[in-house]
Design a protein around this motif. Structure first.
Motif, PDB file in Angstrom:
ATOM      1  N   THR A  34      -8.802  11.459   0.951  1.00 56.66           N
ATOM      2  CA  THR A  34      -7.449  11.572   1.486  1.00 56.66           C
ATOM      3  C   THR A  34      -7.166  13.020   1.890  1.00 56.66           C
ATOM      4  OG1 THR A  34      -6.567   9.703   0.227  1.00 56.66           O
ATOM      5  CG2 THR A  34      -4.977  11.362   0.920  1.00 56.66           C
ATOM      6  N   ILE A  35      -7.712  13.970   1.142  1.00 59.34           N
ATOM      7  CA  ILE A  35      -7.437  15.387   1.376  1.00 59.34           C
ATOM      8  C   ILE A  35      -8.317  15.973   2.474  1.00 59.34           C
ATOM      9  CG2 ILE A  35      -7.399  17.668   0.291  1.00 59.34           C
ATOM     10  CD1 ILE A  35      -5.171  15.812  -0.631  1.00 59.34           C
ATOM     11  N   THR A  36      -9.504  15.397   2.699  1.00 54.89           N
ATOM     12  CA  THR A  36     -10.425  15.956   3.695  1.00 54.89           C
ATOM     13  C   THR A  36      -9.771  16.161   5.064  1.00 54.89           C
ATOM     14  OG1 THR A  36     -12.348  15.035   2.556  1.00 54.89           O
ATOM     15  CG2 THR A  36     -12.631  15.610   4.864  1.00 54.89           C
ATOM     16  N   PRO A  37      -9.126  15.143   5.677  1.00 55.94           N
ATOM     17  CA  PRO A  37      -8.506  15.381   6.985  1.00 55.94           C
ATOM     18  C   PRO A  37      -7.308  16.318   6.903  1.00 55.94           C
ATOM     19  CG  PRO A  37      -7.924  13.203   6.186  1.00 55.94           C
ATOM     20  CD  PRO A  37      -8.965  13.743   5.242  1.00 55.94           C
ATOM     21  N   ILE A  38      -6.649  16.376   5.746  1.00 53.34           N
ATOM     22  CA  ILE A  38      -5.527  17.301   5.585  1.00 53.34           C
ATOM     23  C   ILE A  38      -6.044  18.739   5.602  1.00 53.34           C
ATOM     24  CG2 ILE A  38      -3.629  17.999   4.066  1.00 53.34           C
ATOM     25  CD1 ILE A  38      -3.456  15.117   3.093  1.00 53.34           C
ATOM     26  N   TYR A  39      -7.186  18.955   4.978  1.00 57.32           N
ATOM     27  CA  TYR A  39      -7.840  20.269   5.021  1.00 57.32           C
ATOM     28  C   TYR A  39      -8.226  20.628   6.454  1.00 57.32           C
ATOM     29  CZ  TYR A  39     -11.739  23.573   4.658  1.00 57.32           C
ATOM     30  OH  TYR A  39     -12.599  24.624   4.843  1.00 57.32           O
ATOM     31  N   VAL A  40      -8.790  19.674   7.168  1.00 52.39           N
ATOM     32  CA  VAL A  40      -9.152  19.902   8.571  1.00 52.39           C
ATOM     33  C   VAL A  40      -7.897  20.211   9.390  1.00 52.39           C
ATOM     34  CG1 VAL A  40     -10.098  18.824  10.654  1.00 52.39           C
ATOM     35  CG2 VAL A  40     -11.256  18.529   8.452  1.00 52.39           C
ATOM     36  N   ALA A  41      -6.812  19.481   9.131  1.00 51.94           N
ATOM     37  CA  ALA A  41      -5.555  19.708   9.848  1.00 51.94           C
ATOM     38  C   ALA A  41      -5.045  21.123   9.620  1.00 51.94           C
ATOM     39  CB  ALA A  41      -4.510  18.688   9.408  1.00 51.94           C
ATOM     40  N   ALA A  42      -5.114  21.586   8.369  1.00 53.70           N
ATOM     41  CA  ALA A  42      -4.661  22.939   8.058  1.00 53.70           C
ATOM     42  C   ALA A  42      -5.509  23.977   8.787  1.00 53.70           C
ATOM     43  CB  ALA A  42      -4.708  23.173   6.553  1.00 53.70           C
ATOM     44  N   ALA A  43      -6.825  23.764   8.783  1.00 52.37           N
ATOM     45  CA  ALA A  43      -7.735  24.730   9.394  1.00 52.37           C
ATOM     46  C   ALA A  43      -7.643  24.743  10.914  1.00 52.37           C
ATOM     47  CB  ALA A  43      -9.165  24.427   8.963  1.00 52.37           C
ATOM     48  N   LYS A  44      -7.339  23.595  11.513  1.00 54.49           N
ATOM     49  CA  LYS A  44      -7.362  23.483  12.976  1.00 54.49           C
ATOM     50  C   LYS A  44      -5.967  23.409  13.600  1.00 54.49           C
ATOM     51  CE  LYS A  44     -10.827  23.215  14.768  1.00 54.49           C
ATOM     52  NZ  LYS A  44     -11.807  24.227  15.201  1.00 54.49           N
ATOM     53  N   GLY A  45      -4.911  23.507  12.805  1.00 55.82           N
ATOM     54  CA  GLY A  45      -3.557  23.484  13.343  1.00 55.82           C
ATOM     55  C   GLY A  45      -3.113  22.127  13.844  1.00 55.82           C
ATOM     56  N   LEU A  46      -3.448  21.059  13.102  1.00 59.80           N
ATOM     57  CA  LEU A  46      -3.134  19.688  13.492  1.00 59.80           C
ATOM     58  C   LEU A  46      -2.104  19.084  12.535  1.00 59.80           C
ATOM     59  CD1 LEU A  46      -6.858  18.584  13.892  1.00 59.80           C
ATOM     60  CD2 LEU A  46      -5.360  19.390  15.711  1.00 59.80           C
ATOM     61  N   ASP A  47      -1.581  17.914  12.888  1.00 59.49           N
ATOM     62  CA  ASP A  47      -0.724  17.134  12.005  1.00 59.49           C
ATOM     63  C   ASP A  47      -1.506  15.936  11.473  1.00 59.49           C
ATOM     64  OD1 ASP A  47       1.359  18.868  12.491  1.00 59.49           O
ATOM     65  OD2 ASP A  47       2.299  17.601  14.010  1.00 59.49           O
ATOM     66  N   VAL A  48      -1.028  15.366  10.376  1.00 60.43           N
ATOM     67  CA  VAL A  48      -1.711  14.258   9.703  1.00 60.43           C
ATOM     68  C   VAL A  48      -0.883  12.989   9.847  1.00 60.43           C
ATOM     69  CG1 VAL A  48      -2.610  13.398   7.509  1.00 60.43           C
ATOM     70  CG2 VAL A  48      -2.747  15.851   8.040  1.00 60.43           C
ATOM     71  N   VAL A  49      -1.514  11.902  10.244  1.00 55.93           N
ATOM     72  CA  VAL A  49      -0.841  10.608  10.334  1.00 55.93           C
ATOM     73  C   VAL A  49      -0.929   9.907   8.976  1.00 55.93           C
ATOM     74  CG1 VAL A  49      -0.818   8.344  11.452  1.00 55.93           C
ATOM     75  CG2 VAL A  49      -1.330  10.397  12.791  1.00 55.93           C
ATOM     76  N   ASP A  50       0.200   9.389   8.515  1.00 53.36           N
ATOM     77  CA  ASP A  50       0.276   8.754   7.196  1.00 53.36           C
ATOM     78  C   ASP A  50      -0.200   7.300   7.273  1.00 53.36           C
ATOM     79  OD1 ASP A  50       0.766   8.222   4.578  1.00 53.36           O
ATOM     80  OD2 ASP A  50       2.952   8.360   4.694  1.00 53.36           O
ATOM     81  N   ALA A  51      -1.511   7.145   7.384  1.00 52.84           N
ATOM     82  CA  ALA A  51      -2.130   5.810   7.452  1.00 52.84           C
ATOM     83  C   ALA A  51      -3.594   5.953   7.095  1.00 52.84           C
ATOM     84  CB  ALA A  51      -1.978   5.219   8.857  1.00 52.84           C
ATOM     85  N   ASP A  52      -4.231   4.849   6.751  1.00 46.19           N
ATOM     86  CA  ASP A  52      -5.683   4.852   6.625  1.00 46.19           C
ATOM     87  C   ASP A  52      -6.242   3.516   7.106  1.00 46.19           C
ATOM     88  OD1 ASP A  52      -5.699   2.915   4.589  1.00 46.19           O
ATOM     89  OD2 ASP A  52      -6.363   4.270   3.018  1.00 46.19           O
ATOM     90  N   GLY A  53      -7.551   3.431   7.174  1.00 47.57           N
ATOM     91  CA  GLY A  53      -8.206   2.241   7.694  1.00 47.57           C
ATOM     92  C   GLY A  53      -8.850   1.381   6.639  1.00 47.57           C
TER      93      GLY A  53
END
Length: 368
Positions: free
Chosen positions: A110-129
């Motif tokens: 769950t945290i992996t894409p949030i870490y990527v978002a922080a590093a790359k200046g992105l937002d996180v969508v509150d959903a998963d597959g």
């Protein structure tokens, strides 16, 4: 749009670990990523799926491999490199990602894409597959069930080595899984993964909303229950609308790692009100089926089988040890799983290897 503070992220790690059903990566790795996020940003934007335009593309980033390897080696640059590889591929058709989302719910993934978002200046969508749980294979996902292509698939190691693959049938998640596992093995049993690029319309119609915030709420409930001296297990069962399967002590754990997966069985001997009872939990990275006696299941996938230490620490199967005192909680699966005609079929090949040949039985019916 909501804002996730660093405390929110720590609560999210705790809650997602519990919901990960024994998998989804060690919370220790998730907490380390939160520490890295704190060096970059004070808060993260969490976007509700309803706010995502139908034609906007959302990238999925995760870690892939053995939970034991993840705990031993740690993780970080693999996720960044996987996202950059995915961006490079989609950049060929003019797509520039502004949003990322988790593949699954777990203390690490769950945290992996949030870490990527922080590093790359992105937002996180509150959903998963995956319906708010962790899963062992690319083919045991809502992405696969609801027809979101697995190809192209991008895998990266911590040195920036990339492997990009396409399957002839873009929906062939089982083949992509086989390819991915070979690559993960070559990369030392651990890799960053980028795949399942979904449109805003697909996120809203096919995937599970609200999973990051739900993890945060579960984690916060555990933290507050500990602070107030409440019955932690009862509080979690109430928040999740789940079922307490047993409280007791782990008396035996059998594990082996094969082709990037941790297989095994955990035996819990009941104590207190459960004295004289026993629960056996078979897992393939994640918990697949819990048995209250031979040939008598108590809970099975896609329902969640969650492990909670009696000290309030959620556990993955990479963290459990003989002698630990834990509770096992069964939680009904998302309706996205239960209503799909093949929502159980994709798990059958795993359950057969464990020794279960029957059909899906909901946890609430098994416990009647």
């Amino acid at each position: 749009m909501r804002k996730l503070s660093i405390q929110d992220l720590r609560d999210t790690v705790v809650g997602a670990t519990l919901l990960g059903s024994g998998g989804g990566g060690s919370p220790d790795n998730g907490m380390k990523l939160v520490d890295e996020i704190a060096k970059i940003k004070k808060e993260i934007n969490l976007v509700n799926p309803s706010e995502v335009p139908d034609n906007e593309y959302v990238a999925m980033v995760a870690g892939m491999g053995s939970p034991a390897a993840l705990k031993e080696k740690g993780f970080g640059p693999e996720g960044i490199y996987a996202f950059e590889g995915l961006q490079k591929v989609y950049g060929w058709i003019g797509v520039n990602f502004k949003l990322v989302m988790p593949c699954e719910t777990g203390g690490f993934n769950t945290i992996t894409p949030i870490y990527v978002a922080a590093a790359k200046g992105l937002d996180v969508v509150d959903a998963d597959g995956t319906g708010g749980r962790a899963v062992p294979e690319l083919g045991t996902t809502l992405y696969y069930l609801y027809g979101i292509p697995t190809s192209p698939i991008v895998l990266a190691d911590r040195n920036g080595n990339l492997v990009v693959g396409w399957t002839k049938d873009p929906m062939d998640a089982p083949l992509a899984e086989e390819i991915g596992r070979y690559v993960v093995t070559a990369f030392g049993m651990l890799a960053g993964l980028g795949t399942w690029v979904a449109t805003g319309n697909q996120v809203k119609s096919c995937l599970e909303p609200g999973v990051v915030w739900k993890s945060r709420e579960v984690g916060r409930a555990i933290r507050e229950a500990k602070a107030k001296g409440k019955d932690l297990v009862a509080e979690v069962v109430s928040v999740l609308k789940g079922y307490e399967l047993i409280r007791g002590e782990i008396t035996k754990i059998e594990t082996k790692t094969v082709a990037g997966f941790d297989f095994g069985k955990t035996t819990i001997q009941g104590t207190g009100a459960y004295k004289g009872k026993k629960l056996m939990v078979d897992f393939k990275n994640e918990n697949m089926i819990a048995w209250k006696a031979e040939n008598k299941p108590a809970c099975m996938v896609p329902d969640l089988i969650c492990l909670l230490g009696l000290d309030g620490k959620p556990l993955t199967n990479a963290d459990t040890k003989k002698g630990m005192k834990i509770a096992v909680i069964g939680v009904p699966a998302s309706e996205k799983w239960r209503k799909h005609p093949k929502g159980f079929e994709v798990w059958k090949h795993i359950l057969r290897k464990i020794g279960y040949e029957g059909g899906y039985k909901q946890v609430e019916k098994l416990l009647k």
